[in-house]
Write a protein that holds these residues in place. Structure first.
Motif, PDB file in Angstrom:
ATOM      1  N   THR A 212       0.848  -1.196   0.000  1.00  0.00           N
ATOM      2  CA  THR A 212       0.000   0.000   0.000  1.00  0.00           C
ATOM      3  C   THR A 212       0.882   1.243   0.000  1.00  0.00           C
ATOM      4  O   THR A 212       1.875   1.314   0.724  1.00  0.00           O
ATOM      5  N   SER A 213       0.480   2.233  -0.810  1.00  0.00           N
ATOM      6  CA  SER A 213       1.210   3.505  -0.899  1.00  0.00           C
ATOM      7  C   SER A 213       0.199   4.631  -0.895  1.00  0.00           C
ATOM      8  O   SER A 213      -0.803   4.584  -1.609  1.00  0.00           O
ATOM      9  N   VAL A 214       0.461   5.654  -0.086  1.00  0.00           N
ATOM     10  CA  VAL A 214      -0.458   6.783   0.025  1.00  0.00           C
ATOM     11  C   VAL A 214      -0.123   7.831  -1.036  1.00  0.00           C
ATOM     12  O   VAL A 214       1.040   8.224  -1.186  1.00  0.00           O
ATOM     13  N   ILE A 215      -1.140   8.253  -1.770  1.00  0.00           N
ATOM     14  CA  ILE A 215      -0.975   9.252  -2.826  1.00  0.00           C
ATOM     15  C   ILE A 215      -1.799  10.482  -2.465  1.00  0.00           C
ATOM     16  O   ILE A 215      -3.020  10.394  -2.359  1.00  0.00           O
ATOM     17  N   PRO A 216      -1.147  11.634  -2.256  1.00  0.00           N
ATOM     18  CA  PRO A 216      -1.903  12.853  -1.934  1.00  0.00           C
ATOM     19  C   PRO A 216      -2.789  13.266  -3.103  1.00  0.00           C
ATOM     20  O   PRO A 216      -2.405  13.109  -4.268  1.00  0.00           O
ATOM     21  N   VAL A 217      -3.955  13.772  -2.777  1.00  0.00           N
ATOM     22  CA  VAL A 217      -4.833  14.355  -3.789  1.00  0.00           C
ATOM     23  C   VAL A 217      -5.303  15.714  -3.272  1.00  0.00           C
ATOM     24  O   VAL A 217      -5.019  16.096  -2.142  1.00  0.00           O
ATOM     25  N   GLY A 218      -6.030  16.430  -4.099  1.00  0.00           N
ATOM     26  CA  GLY A 218      -6.540  17.732  -3.695  1.00  0.00           C
ATOM     27  C   GLY A 218      -6.514  18.671  -4.866  1.00  0.00           C
ATOM     28  O   GLY A 218      -6.231  18.253  -5.992  1.00  0.00           O
ATOM     29  N   PRO A 219      -6.822  19.933  -4.617  1.00  0.00           N
ATOM     30  CA  PRO A 219      -6.800  20.900  -5.714  1.00  0.00           C
ATOM     31  C   PRO A 219      -5.458  20.861  -6.435  1.00  0.00           C
ATOM     32  O   PRO A 219      -4.407  20.929  -5.801  1.00  0.00           O
ATOM     33  N   GLY A 220      -5.510  20.704  -7.726  1.00  0.00           N
ATOM     34  CA  GLY A 220      -4.281  20.638  -8.500  1.00  0.00           C
ATOM     35  C   GLY A 220      -3.701  19.251  -8.595  1.00  0.00           C
ATOM     36  O   GLY A 220      -2.738  19.031  -9.308  1.00  0.00           O
ATOM     37  N   ARG A 221      -4.297  18.301  -7.866  1.00  0.00           N
ATOM     38  CA  ARG A 221      -3.787  16.937  -7.939  1.00  0.00           C
ATOM     39  C   ARG A 221      -4.972  15.984  -7.982  1.00  0.00           C
ATOM     40  O   ARG A 221      -5.673  15.836  -6.986  1.00  0.00           O
TER      41      ARG A 221
END
Ligand SMILES: [Fe+2]
Length: 233
Positions: A212-221
């Protein structure tokens, strides 16, 4: 969502898919997933959380009559079996696997799958360090542990806490994925403190390992995640 090169085979949406559990929100979700190159071609597994409502969830996301029973499903990717369980208790925020769901799980796991099984549900069976969230965990973790003992389950994958974390049920790893809408600060045990941002989990599965790997998300991503604060759990 914008295409950032992620092309998952399967997308596991581990619950709280709409804050109010209403049909328009579910339709918005479907439209967003269909519009995204990252998810348009993937197999989608919708799993309910405490904010979801079974009737609208079923009718919009599953194309089924709006029955109020637990939403339990089995999905396959090649030889890998995904058993998606409904850990919600209607009207409550904590989780519990009821007798019907535990029977469903046992039946689903009766025969080993060629590449093993993943169990997916909203409520983690192990506590969060945040007291408020810990109180809202799966109430009957022991029943889950008994049901998967000696089976081919390779991992239990959950959501709900709004922060990432790893644990285990006996020898089976338990992964709690973060959330797209905001981050709950696991540095604060007594206070439910929200931080901006969000993330998803990438799960890579092969014959030898599950990573498992955490991938940041959000505005611009990936274009998801407003950066909170938002719902309370
Ligand atoms: Fe939740």
């Amino acid at each position: 969502m914008e295409d950032e090169g992620i092309e998952p085979d399967v997308v596991l949406l581990t619950g709280d898919l709409a804050n109010e559990g209403d049909e328009p929100s579910y339709r918005d979700l479907v439209a967003a997933l269909e519009a995204s190159p990252a998810t348009a071609r993937a197999s989608l597994v919708y799993v309910p959380g405490n904010h979801d409502r079974r009737g609208p969830f079923r009718s919009v996301l599953l194309g089924e009559p709006p029955d109020e029973g637990p939403i339990n499903q089995v999905a396959w990717h090649g030889g890998l079996r995904v058993v998606a369980l409904d850990s919600t208790v209607p009207g409550e925020d904590h989780g519990r696997l009821d007798a019907e769901t535990l029977d469903f799980l046992s039946d689903a796991l009766a025969e080993p799958a060629p590449e093993g099984s993943l169990v997916v549900m909203h409520h983690p069976p192990r506590p969060s360090p945040i007291a408020m969230m810990a109180a809202l965990r799966l109430a009957n973790a022991d029943d889950l542990a008994r049901a998967i003992e000696g089976t081919d389950v390779r991992a239990v994958l959950c959501g709900h806490y709004h922060h990432a974390g790893a644990s285990h049920l006996g020898p089976v790893p338990v992964w709690t994925g973060p959330a797209t809408s905001f981050v709950a600060d696991a540095a604060s045990a007594k206070e439910f403190r929200l931080l901006p941002g969000g993330a998803i989990t990438r799960v890579d599965v092969d014959d030898d390992a599950l990573v498992t790997s955490v991938i940041p998300v959000g505005p611009g991503r990936l274009g998801v995640g407003a950066g909170g604060p938002a719902p309370t759990r």
